[in-house]
Design a protein around this motif. Structure first.
Motif, short mmCIF file in Angstrom:
data_model
loop_
_atom_site.label_atom_id
_atom_site.label_comp_id
_atom_site.label_asym_id
_atom_site.label_seq_id
_atom_site.Cartn_x
_atom_site.Cartn_y
_atom_site.Cartn_z
N LEU A 271 -10.63 -2.01 -4.22
CA LEU A 271 -10.47 -2.05 -2.09
C LEU A 271 -11.30 -2.40 -1.44
N LEU A 272 -12.88 -3.08 -2.68
CA LEU A 272 -14.03 -4.08 -2.39
C LEU A 272 -13.33 -5.27 -3.29
N LEU B 49 -7.45 -5.03 1.36
CA LEU B 49 -8.14 -5.22 2.61
C LEU B 49 -7.50 -6.87 2.62
N VAL C 15 -3.75 -0.77 -2.59
CA VAL C 15 -5.28 -0.86 -1.09
C VAL C 15 -5.49 -2.76 -1.01
N PHE D 213 0.84 -0.95 0.10
CA PHE D 213 0.21 -0.08 0.56
C PHE D 213 1.09 1.30 -0.02
N LEU E 217 -8.95 3.13 -7.64
CA LEU E 217 -8.43 2.35 -5.61
C LEU E 217 -9.92 1.54 -5.22
N LEU E 218 -10.72 1.92 -5.38
CA LEU E 218 -11.85 2.19 -4.74
C LEU E 218 -12.01 0.47 -4.97
N ASP E 219 -12.28 0.14 -6.48
CA ASP E 219 -12.24 -1.72 -6.47
C ASP E 219 -11.50 -1.87 -6.10
N PHE F 228 -3.40 -0.49 8.93
CA PHE F 228 -3.25 0.22 8.09
C PHE F 228 -3.65 1.61 8.08
#
Lengths: 622, 232, 288
Positions: C96-97, C39, C37, C31, C92-94, C224
């Motif tokens: 993350l999901l 998770l 990202v 990261f 980014l957010l994808d 994180f």
């Protein structure tokens, strides 16, 4: 060109207005059908389905912040859980007063969800955190609640919060007051929740269509430009986040009343995960998609329930999420919309294209005067100045102790070779770059540390080098948003943006998305947006790029006109264009002011030719 | 040796350059001229495989180059991007080393050569590239490109924001490399004089197509063309 | 308060900061450096822990099991990068999901395979005496591991050819390709490195933190937050942020409760992020 004002007015009246009747009617029709279904289904299914609708409400709250504002919050279940606990505590303690439970739990749940969301979003948005930091912070907030609540026991009045044992004896949904108060049967419960969901959805839809919603759209599309139009984007994001938190909190208290029991698992990872899944499945940004997703996922696991995957929901959800992200970005509704758009574009392709030969910019002095008169120009002669302004990035110093002041009267051009620091200097004036040293003053006020939106409110307007328009919004709305920023009046914004649209010669393109305009047209649109703000000081970074000869002439005339009532600063590469502006010229070189004066004088200055043309002795020598 | 044939390309669906053909022989320095927005950078990015190609080809010695940018570099194109793009959190020497290592050359040799070619980098050898001045960054970007041991060096606006003394130095080094090692050079510039101090021949780009090809003396004697190019 | 008590509190703070740093380094690479990202980082730690557990149980010495765990997790990370992460660069957010989904899949798989409770590996307990108090010698050993690991990573990323090329590819992948770096391969390797570090963490911490399917959740939050607080000068930042947050939480926890320690950790992070939205090292001029 002659265009009747009739369709114009109609188109205007739609922007920023509350929800349309047609929308309300379709919501009402859908709700009616759902209510009929709710009344006739099997009570057990009605009971289960109630939870899906509740999850849909949480999804709605996420879609508000994620789909509309572009901020993925993973703390919606935190607000939901906190709202659930708080609402239940209120219901346990006070429902004996009225018999009714929801009257206590819903407002309290909503309040707590909203307040906590407001606090979190204050940290996030006022700290100007990045998208990613935001998501991670919200996620950790949820997980911390999860770990903290497991060992957190307390007693509030009659309510017992028992850590891992949870909170039981939460009163069910009871409507009616006093003697008429009675517990709802499953079907009646579903009807109630559907009605509440419909009201919330209609409110969210109305919010999305209001000026507030439009501004939120703009912030999603281009936060920098939204701020340069004078909107304090942090405030808008905070308000939206708070509303979404309130909705999630309300959903939490509904959920508590539905299950009669809450425990910390409401904050766990699976719960937090399921919400974005609903939104993704249904289609992000559609608001109604959250419900579609919740019903689809809930329904599917209901029919499969007890079968092979019964115990492995987590595994299935995890796999679904990966697949969704990789292969189905726009969800069920998005997929449908794409199909529909494909179908429609085929039909539209057959229609003759609109004749645009007549479209061209025509300066409307009357309109400009009106806008100017309206502007609060009580300060007769506003002056923008920088004193020893310095900005550096590592070893590069694009703005090196620049002292200048700009007044109305004569256009000021800033020229210099590529990389001389012209754009950086404008950005420093506008506040998108914060100075490392020196001062910027607007009139008497020191605005060195003011945020860009604040400077715009003071009367600054900037068009950046790259035309900044809100791609997905239509041309008219782009102008409207700029005009609305000035005095937050819908009618006034209608009038000014309508006039500006005509002046730009873009009436026929008014309902086209801005992304479909050519480069030159986008430049004009951006300039139009700045004019709608009616600033006292206007900064234009290469406004003539991408324009035809004819357009340049128009632009030159426009700028000269503007300079009579406002300070106008133009950064330009094109010397021909600079000459037409009859301007005072400042030459920047290596971030410093190199020379200053009249363009014709400077043109004869050998030193300037040297740096500007890169002319050096070695050329001839070679 | 190096050839672009009917290069047509742009971004997504927008075509920016059309049917651009040019060739550069061994030992030759050629300029690519044109006003702001004429498509110079796009031509170079096409040659590097950094944009969508809709047609045409790029070749060295008659062999068509692979699509991958990294492979093109290994095939012998050294590239100095517009805006320099040095790696900000790598030191000066590390910037050079990264290029050498990536192309399978000896790191130490590359570092030593960079410092001897560009003595002005010596005092800065182990500071972060981000703390260099614009001109020093430009020099570093050239040193880095040379570390890939190219047969042709392509420079995109190397004088942008660079102080004159360094511009002179850059010109000197390019001329020397061309003379001593037979390095071919394609330089896209707005700075006419810089170009003419180096190149014998130029292509003039306008609105995405090659408007004309001219020799140095043709350009020097044609004031009209000069003014048009400079937009002055 | 006696000096020996203070010393113990100091040492235990340092060791718990070390645990945090060991668990965070993999994420600092993935990261902090790559900007991906992940998770599922916590589950990569769990993956390493279970691998080490299985290998130890089959009779291999623990020290070798740790290395095996690191390598296997690195390989797994390389596969994940090729199959999922690669398609999502720049989204980014994808990312993350998707990695969130992955974390759940790994968690549930661990539950299915190992059940929710697993026995520890039964290392002999030994303690070091300090005055009237004792402190676990393995925890002291972890302090050393953290120091060695940070230095090794610093060496790898700054002195070796791979490290320089990887940092170039991460900082600007287009320019990297324009000097001949094949970013795809380098990114896979770097992701594998980060995953391997996570696997190593899970394995080396095994005697102190027993393997459970849910162990990842506990790590991922703190890891994180540590990397986000660390900011762009990743490695130094991580050591600083990890040291500060880890020891502060430990001090509160030892005087009060673990939950209070967690809350302090979180509040401190919120406060630091409010002051330094882009991390504490945002304005630093260092390479790593």
């Amino acid at each position: 060109m002659t265009i009747s004002t009739q369709p114009d007015q109609q188109a205007n009246s739609r922007i920023g207005k509350a929800i349309a009747w047609s929308d309300l009617i379709s919501i009402a029709a859908a709700v009616f059908v759902l209510l009929i279904i709710s009344l006739i289904v099997d009570p057990y299914l009605a009971y289960v389905a109630t939870s899906w609708v509740i999850f849909g409400i949480v999804g709605l709250s996420l879609d508000l912040v994620w789909g509309r504002a572009g901020v993925l919050s993973l703390s919606q279940t935190a607000f939901y859980g906190l709202g659930g606990y708080a609402g239940s505590i209120a219901a346990i303690n006070f429902s004996y007063l009225t018999g009714n439970t929801l009257i206590w739990s819903l407002p309290v749940g909503m309040l707590v969800g909203g307040v906590v969301a407001a606090f979190i979003s204050w940290i996030i948005f006022y700290g100007r955190m990045g998208v990613l930091q935001t998501t991670i912070l919200t996620y950790t907030f949820t997980l911390v609640l999860w770990t903290a609540t497991v060992s957190f026991s307390t007693k509030v009045g009659k309510a017992v919060v028992g850590g891992d044992n949870g909170m039981s004896n939460i009163p069910p949904m009871i409507l009616g007051l006093g003697d008429a108060a009675k517990q709802l049967e499953p079907n009646a419960m579903l009807v109630t929740v559907v009605l509440i969901a419909a009201i919330l959805y209609a409110l969210c839809k109305a919010l999305a269509k209001s000026p507030f919603g439009l501004i939120i759209d703009c912030i999603r599309l281009d936060p920098v430009k939204a701020e340069l139009l004078g909107y304090d984007i942090r405030r808008y994001q905070l308000i939206l986040f708070t509303i979404a938190g309130g909705i999630a909190g309300l959903a939490g208290s509904l959920f508590a009343a539905w299950s009669n029991y809450l425990n910390p698992s409401i904050f766990n990872v699976q719960e937090a995960l399921s919400i974005p899944i609903y939104v993704l499945v249904g289609g992000r940004g559609t608001l109604v998609g959250a419900f579609v997703g919740a019903l689809a996922v809930g329904g599917l696991s209901f029919w499969l329930g007890g079968g092979v995957i019964g115990g492995q929901t987590t595994l299935v959800m995890g796999v679904c999420l990966i697949l969704l992200v990789l292969f189905m970005k726009s969800g069920l509704l998005g997929g449908l919309a794409q199909l529909f758009a494909l179908f429609r574009s085929k039909r539209e392709a057959k229609q003759a294209p609109i004749d645009q030969t007549e479209q061209r910019v025509k300066i409307d002095f009357d309109l400009l005067d009106k806008i100017r008169l309206h502007a609060n120009t009580n300060s007769q002669s506003v002056e923008l100045s920088s004193v020893d302004a310095l900005k550096s990035f590592g070893g590069v110093t694009p703005v090196n102790r620049v002292t200048q002041s700009f007044k109305k009267g004569k256009v000021r051009c800033v020229i210099g070779p590529n990389g001389a620091g012209k754009s950086s200097y404008l950005k420093a004036l506008a506040g998108t770059y914060k100075l490392d040293a020196g001062q910027i003053k607007f009139g008497q006020r020191d605005i060195t540390h003011a945020d860009p939106f604040d400077r715009v409110r003071q009367g600054l307007g900037i068009k950046m080098q790259k035309a900044q328009v809100f791609d997905d919004l239509d041309v008219r709305t782009n102008l409207w948003i700029a005009a609305y920023s000035r005095d937050r009046n819908r009618e006034e914004a209608d009038r000014v943006s309508g006039g500006m649209l005509k002046m730009l010669g873009m009436v026929a393109q008014g309902s086209k998305p801005a992304s479909q305009l050519s480069h030159g047209e986008q430049q004009w649109l951006d300039i139009g947006m700045v004019l709608c703000l009616s600033p006292d000081v206007m900064l234009f970074d290469e406004p003539a790029a991408g324009m035809t000869k004819d357009e340049r002439r128009q632009l030159s005339q426009l700028i000269k006109t503007l300079s009579k009532s406002a300070a106008v600063v133009v950064v330009e590469h094109d010397m021909d264009f600079v000459r037409t502006l009859d301007a005072d010229v400042t030459v920047l070189h290596q971030g410093e002011v190199f020379a200053q004066g009249d363009i014709e004088v400077l043109r004869k200055d050998e030193r300037i030719l040297d740096i500007y043309l890169g002319r050096r002795k070695h050329v001839q020598a070679h | 040796m190096f050839k672009l044939t009917n290069a047509t390309g742009g971004y997504k669906k927008t075509t920016i350059i059309r049917d651009v053909s040019l060739s550069i022989a061994e030992n030759e320095i050629v300029a690519l001229l044109g006003r702001n927005g004429a498509g110079k950078t796009t031509v170079i990015k096409y040659a590097m495989g950094l944009i969508d190609a809709f047609g045409g080809s790029t070749s060295i010695d008659g062999k068509e180059l692979p699509v991958s940018t990294a492979k093109r570099v290994k095939a012998g194109i050294g590239y100095v991007p517009q805006g320099r793009n040095v790696f900000p959190r790598l030191t000066v020497l590390e910037n050079v080393a990264a290029a050498a290592i990536a192309c399978g050359h000896n790191r130490k040799d590359a570092e030593e050569r960079a410092l001897s070619d560009f003595p002005m980098l010596k005092p800065k050898a182990s500071v972060l590239a981000s703390s260099l001045s614009g001109g020093q960054q430009q020099v570093l970007a050239i040193a880095r490109a040379l570390a890939t041991k190219p047969r042709i060096l392509i420079l995109d606006e190397p004088t942008e924001g660079v102080q004159p003394s360094i511009v002179d130095e850059i010109a000197e080094v390019i001329r020397k490399l061309n003379r001593d090692k037979g390095l071919a050079v394609l330089v896209a510039e707005q700075d006419l004089d810089f170009c003419l101090s180096l190149a014998d021949r130029a292509y003039v780009l306008d609105k995405g197509v090659i408007a004309r090809e001219a020799t140095k003396s043709e350009i020097l004697s044609d004031m009209e063309l000069q003014h048009e190019l400079l937009g002055v | 308060m006696e000096i020996d008590y203070l010393l113990v509190v100091l040492l235990s703070s340092l060791t718990s900061a070390s645990v945090l740093i060991i668990a965070t380094l993999g994420l600092a690479v993935i990261f902090g450096l790559m900007g991906v990202v992940n998770l599922a980082h916590g589950e990569f730690i769990m993956f390493g822990a279970y691998t080490a557990l299985v290998v130890t149980r089959s009779g291999v010495p623990f020290s070798i099991a740790v290395i095996v765990a690191a390598l296997v997790t690195a390989l797994f990370g390389a596969i994940v990068e090729r199959v999922i992460i690669r398609r999502l660069y720049g989204r980014l957010l994808d990312t993350l999901l998707a990695t969130w989904g992955l974390s759940l899949v790994l968690y549930q798989s661990a539950v299915l395979i190992f059940g929710s409770v697993t026995p520890g590996i039964g290392m002999p307990q030994s303690n070091v005496r300090i005055g009237d108090y004792t402190i676990s010698s393995y925890m002291l050993f972890l302090l050393g591991v953290a120091i060695v690991l940070v230095l090794a990573l610093y060496w790898l990323l700054t002195k070796t050819g791979y490290g320089i090329v990887a940092r170039a590819a991460i900082q600007d992948s287009e320019t990297a390709s324009a000097i001949g770096i094949e970013s795809g391969r380098i990114n896979t390797m770097t992701f594998a490195l980060g995953s391997g570090l996570a696997g190593f963490a899970g394995a080396i911490l095994l005697p102190a933190v027993p393997a459970t399917p849910g162990m990842g959740f506990a790590f991922v939050i703190k890891a994180f937050l540590t990397v986000v607080v660390a900011g762009p000068v990743t490695l130094t930042g991580t050591v600083l942020a990890g040291g500060l947050l880890g020891s502060a939480a430990n001090i509160v926890a030892s005087f009060w409760t673990t939950v209070a320690g967690n809350i302090v950790f979180f509040m401190l992070t919120m406060g630091l992020l409010r002051l330094y939205p882009n991390g504490i090292t945002a304005r630093w001029n260092r390479k790593l």
